[in-house]
Design a protein around this motif. Sequence first.
Motif, PDB file in Angstrom:
ATOM      1  N   VAL A 189      -0.226  -1.356 -12.958  1.00 54.23           N
ATOM      2  CA  VAL A 189      -0.270  -2.714 -12.406  1.00 54.23           C
ATOM      3  C   VAL A 189      -1.627  -3.360 -12.688  1.00 54.23           C
ATOM      4  CG1 VAL A 189      -0.104  -4.080 -10.292  1.00 54.23           C
ATOM      5  CG2 VAL A 189       1.437  -2.147 -10.637  1.00 54.23           C
ATOM      6  N   THR A 190      -2.707  -2.573 -12.672  1.00 55.52           N
ATOM      7  CA  THR A 190      -4.021  -3.116 -13.011  1.00 55.52           C
ATOM      8  C   THR A 190      -4.037  -3.610 -14.449  1.00 55.52           C
ATOM      9  OG1 THR A 190      -5.165  -1.682 -11.428  1.00 55.52           O
ATOM     10  CG2 THR A 190      -6.475  -2.585 -13.238  1.00 55.52           C
ATOM     11  N   TRP A 191      -3.456  -2.829 -15.356  1.00 56.92           N
ATOM     12  CA  TRP A 191      -3.375  -3.265 -16.757  1.00 56.92           C
ATOM     13  C   TRP A 191      -2.569  -4.558 -16.875  1.00 56.92           C
ATOM     14  CZ3 TRP A 191       1.177  -3.793 -19.562  1.00 56.92           C
ATOM     15  CH2 TRP A 191       1.011  -4.143 -20.907  1.00 56.92           C
ATOM     16  N   TRP A 192      -1.450  -4.620 -16.160  1.00 56.00           N
ATOM     17  CA  TRP A 192      -0.583  -5.791 -16.255  1.00 56.00           C
ATOM     18  C   TRP A 192      -1.261  -7.040 -15.684  1.00 56.00           C
ATOM     19  CZ3 TRP A 192       3.132  -7.325 -19.089  1.00 56.00           C
ATOM     20  CH2 TRP A 192       3.939  -8.398 -18.708  1.00 56.00           C
ATOM     21  N   THR A 193      -1.946  -6.901 -14.566  1.00 60.60           N
ATOM     22  CA  THR A 193      -2.597  -8.078 -13.981  1.00 60.60           C
ATOM     23  C   THR A 193      -3.745  -8.564 -14.855  1.00 60.60           C
ATOM     24  OG1 THR A 193      -3.243  -8.982 -11.808  1.00 60.60           O
ATOM     25  CG2 THR A 193      -4.439  -7.046 -12.558  1.00 60.60           C
ATOM     26  N   VAL A 212       3.138 -11.251 -12.165  1.00 62.67           N
ATOM     27  CA  VAL A 212       1.683 -11.410 -12.033  1.00 62.67           C
ATOM     28  C   VAL A 212       1.326 -11.663 -10.572  1.00 62.67           C
ATOM     29  CG1 VAL A 212      -0.267 -12.924 -12.566  1.00 62.67           C
ATOM     30  CG2 VAL A 212       1.258 -12.162 -14.389  1.00 62.67           C
ATOM     31  N   GLY A 213       2.056 -12.558  -9.919  1.00 59.89           N
ATOM     32  CA  GLY A 213       1.797 -12.818  -8.507  1.00 59.89           C
ATOM     33  C   GLY A 213       1.990 -11.569  -7.656  1.00 59.89           C
ATOM     34  N   ALA A 214       3.064 -10.831  -7.911  1.00 63.44           N
ATOM     35  CA  ALA A 214       3.321  -9.608  -7.149  1.00 63.44           C
ATOM     36  C   ALA A 214       2.225  -8.572  -7.368  1.00 63.44           C
ATOM     37  CB  ALA A 214       4.681  -9.037  -7.542  1.00 63.44           C
ATOM     38  N   SER A 215       1.690  -8.516  -8.601  1.00 66.04           N
ATOM     39  CA  SER A 215       0.637  -7.534  -8.887  1.00 66.04           C
ATOM     40  C   SER A 215      -0.625  -7.799  -8.076  1.00 66.04           C
ATOM     41  CB  SER A 215       0.303  -7.553 -10.391  1.00 66.04           C
ATOM     42  OG  SER A 215      -0.431  -8.722 -10.752  1.00 66.04           O
ATOM     43  N   ARG A 216      -0.903  -9.079  -7.788  1.00 66.90           N
ATOM     44  CA  ARG A 216      -2.101  -9.417  -7.028  1.00 66.90           C
ATOM     45  C   ARG A 216      -2.014  -8.906  -5.585  1.00 66.90           C
ATOM     46  NH1 ARG A 216      -5.582  -9.371 -10.011  1.00 66.90           N
ATOM     47  NH2 ARG A 216      -6.948 -10.784  -8.872  1.00 66.90           N
ATOM     48  N   VAL A 217      -0.806  -8.963  -5.030  1.00 65.61           N
ATOM     49  CA  VAL A 217      -0.599  -8.445  -3.673  1.00 65.61           C
ATOM     50  C   VAL A 217      -0.570  -6.925  -3.691  1.00 65.61           C
ATOM     51  CG1 VAL A 217       0.942  -8.435  -1.683  1.00 65.61           C
ATOM     52  CG2 VAL A 217       0.652 -10.541  -3.025  1.00 65.61           C
ATOM     53  N   PHE A 218       0.116  -6.351  -4.681  1.00 62.87           N
ATOM     54  CA  PHE A 218       0.212  -4.892  -4.782  1.00 62.87           C
ATOM     55  C   PHE A 218      -1.172  -4.249  -4.830  1.00 62.87           C
ATOM     56  CE2 PHE A 218       0.318  -0.989  -7.234  1.00 62.87           C
ATOM     57  CZ  PHE A 218       1.373  -0.280  -6.664  1.00 62.87           C
ATOM     58  N   LEU A 219      -2.089  -4.850  -5.585  1.00 62.10           N
ATOM     59  CA  LEU A 219      -3.429  -4.284  -5.747  1.00 62.10           C
ATOM     60  C   LEU A 219      -4.357  -4.610  -4.584  1.00 62.10           C
ATOM     61  CD1 LEU A 219      -3.933  -5.093  -9.533  1.00 62.10           C
ATOM     62  CD2 LEU A 219      -3.421  -2.852  -8.524  1.00 62.10           C
ATOM     63  N   ASP A 222      -8.427  -1.719   1.494  1.00 72.40           N
ATOM     64  CA  ASP A 222      -7.000  -1.874   1.198  1.00 72.40           C
ATOM     65  C   ASP A 222      -6.748  -2.277  -0.248  1.00 72.40           C
ATOM     66  OD1 ASP A 222      -6.281  -1.312   3.822  1.00 72.40           O
ATOM     67  OD2 ASP A 222      -6.392  -3.416   4.441  1.00 72.40           O
ATOM     68  N   ALA A 223      -7.793  -2.361  -1.060  1.00 72.32           N
ATOM     69  CA  ALA A 223      -7.659  -2.842  -2.433  1.00 72.32           C
ATOM     70  C   ALA A 223      -7.833  -1.714  -3.431  1.00 72.32           C
ATOM     71  CB  ALA A 223      -8.671  -3.941  -2.707  1.00 72.32           C
ATOM     72  N   VAL A 224      -7.291  -1.937  -4.628  1.00 75.90           N
ATOM     73  CA  VAL A 224      -7.428  -0.990  -5.739  1.00 75.90           C
ATOM     74  C   VAL A 224      -8.567  -1.489  -6.624  1.00 75.90           C
ATOM     75  CG1 VAL A 224      -6.311  -0.023  -7.787  1.00 75.90           C
ATOM     76  CG2 VAL A 224      -4.986  -0.395  -5.675  1.00 75.90           C
ATOM     77  N   ILE A 230       0.834  -1.206   0.000  1.00 81.90           N
ATOM     78  CA  ILE A 230       0.000   0.000   0.000  1.00 81.90           C
ATOM     79  C   ILE A 230       0.868   1.256   0.000  1.00 81.90           C
ATOM     80  CG2 ILE A 230      -1.629   1.341   1.401  1.00 81.90           C
ATOM     81  CD1 ILE A 230      -2.840  -1.331   2.307  1.00 81.90           C
ATOM     82  N   SER A 231       1.989   1.191   0.706  1.00 85.98           N
ATOM     83  CA  SER A 231       2.881   2.367   0.781  1.00 85.98           C
ATOM     84  C   SER A 231       3.539   2.684  -0.555  1.00 85.98           C
ATOM     85  CB  SER A 231       3.964   2.129   1.845  1.00 85.98           C
ATOM     86  OG  SER A 231       4.896   1.133   1.408  1.00 85.98           O
ATOM     87  N   LEU A 232       3.547   1.736  -1.480  1.00 82.33           N
ATOM     88  CA  LEU A 232       4.187   1.945  -2.785  1.00 82.33           C
ATOM     89  C   LEU A 232       3.229   2.466  -3.844  1.00 82.33           C
ATOM     90  CD1 LEU A 232       6.262  -1.380  -3.015  1.00 82.33           C
ATOM     91  CD2 LEU A 232       7.069   0.862  -2.239  1.00 82.33           C
ATOM     92  N   ARG A 233       1.953   2.534  -3.533  1.00 81.61           N
ATOM     93  CA  ARG A 233       0.966   2.876  -4.551  1.00 81.61           C
ATOM     94  C   ARG A 233       0.973   4.353  -4.912  1.00 81.61           C
ATOM     95  NH1 ARG A 233      -4.139  -0.366  -1.904  1.00 81.61           N
ATOM     96  NH2 ARG A 233      -3.339  -2.502  -2.214  1.00 81.61           N
ATOM     97  N   SER A 234       0.555   4.583  -6.150  1.00 82.11           N
ATOM     98  CA  SER A 234       0.303   5.934  -6.660  1.00 82.11           C
ATOM     99  C   SER A 234      -0.713   5.767  -7.780  1.00 82.11           C
ATOM    100  CB  SER A 234       1.590   6.563  -7.203  1.00 82.11           C
ATOM    101  OG  SER A 234       2.026   5.897  -8.377  1.00 82.11           O
TER     102      SER A 234
END
Length: 272
Positions: A100-104, A217-224, A163-165, A89-93
């Motif tokens: 990341v949404t496009w990539w996932t 792809v796995g990292a994007s799921r957690v990031f979002l 906590d989700a995008v 969450i701290s890395l989001r902008s």
Amino acid sequence: MHTERGEAADRTLGQVDLTRWRTRAGRAVARGWTALGQRYGAMPLLLLTLAVGLAVAVVATWLASAVFDAVREADDVAVLDRPVLDWAISLRSPAADRLVTWWTDVAGTIGMPVVAVGFLVGFTIQRRAWTPVVLLVAASGGSLLMTIAGKDLIGRARPPLSDAVPPYEHSPSFPSGHTLNATVIVGTIVYLLLLRESRAVTRVWTIVAGTLFVLSVGASRVFLGHHWLTDVLAAWALGLAWLSLVVTAHRLYLTALRHGAEPAPDPAARAR
């Protein structure tokens, strides 16, 4: 026959002969499967092996779900999941969220089938054999079945929507379907590509590209905030397990062909 020559070309991966089994157990299974292949044909043998492998994969999914359930009851996963999500969450902008949404979405219910179908068409035209079709369809179907089984068995809630995008997802969280499907489908595509790549550097870059895609792809799921980290870790583990069974099934198929089993018909010859 073009199909037979093509299948023969798939027997080596670099300097490794896929029809040579180094362990005693492997050689015993290969002998038994070869005898079946000589009697019933190589393609029925491949389908049978994939069916057996899928049953094993579903059982593995059940076991993984049982283990995860026990760990969850002890509240051990919270030690790992919550801090990682807070860090994400701290890395989001706004820009990062869109990217990341496009990539996932590339590994989603529309993107991943498009990738699979594209490679299916290419493999079938290039090799004039049904084997790539069987492997990719079986791999994709197996990963989908494992995803459904895992979600139904655990029914784990996703991270809080706060906590989700968006766009939000509401299906059970364990395991991550995007991650599991990407691991299996891209892993199968990478394997099929490696069989026809003669240069070591090309094979290395193929493996690196496939690995980076699956990890991202796995990292994007957690990031979002669409999955907990443990959902993604479980998906990677289950995906690799099923992928290894798919590769083993193909190796047994190639071994049976090498010892005289009847290959699958050439799609182009059948069309004529």
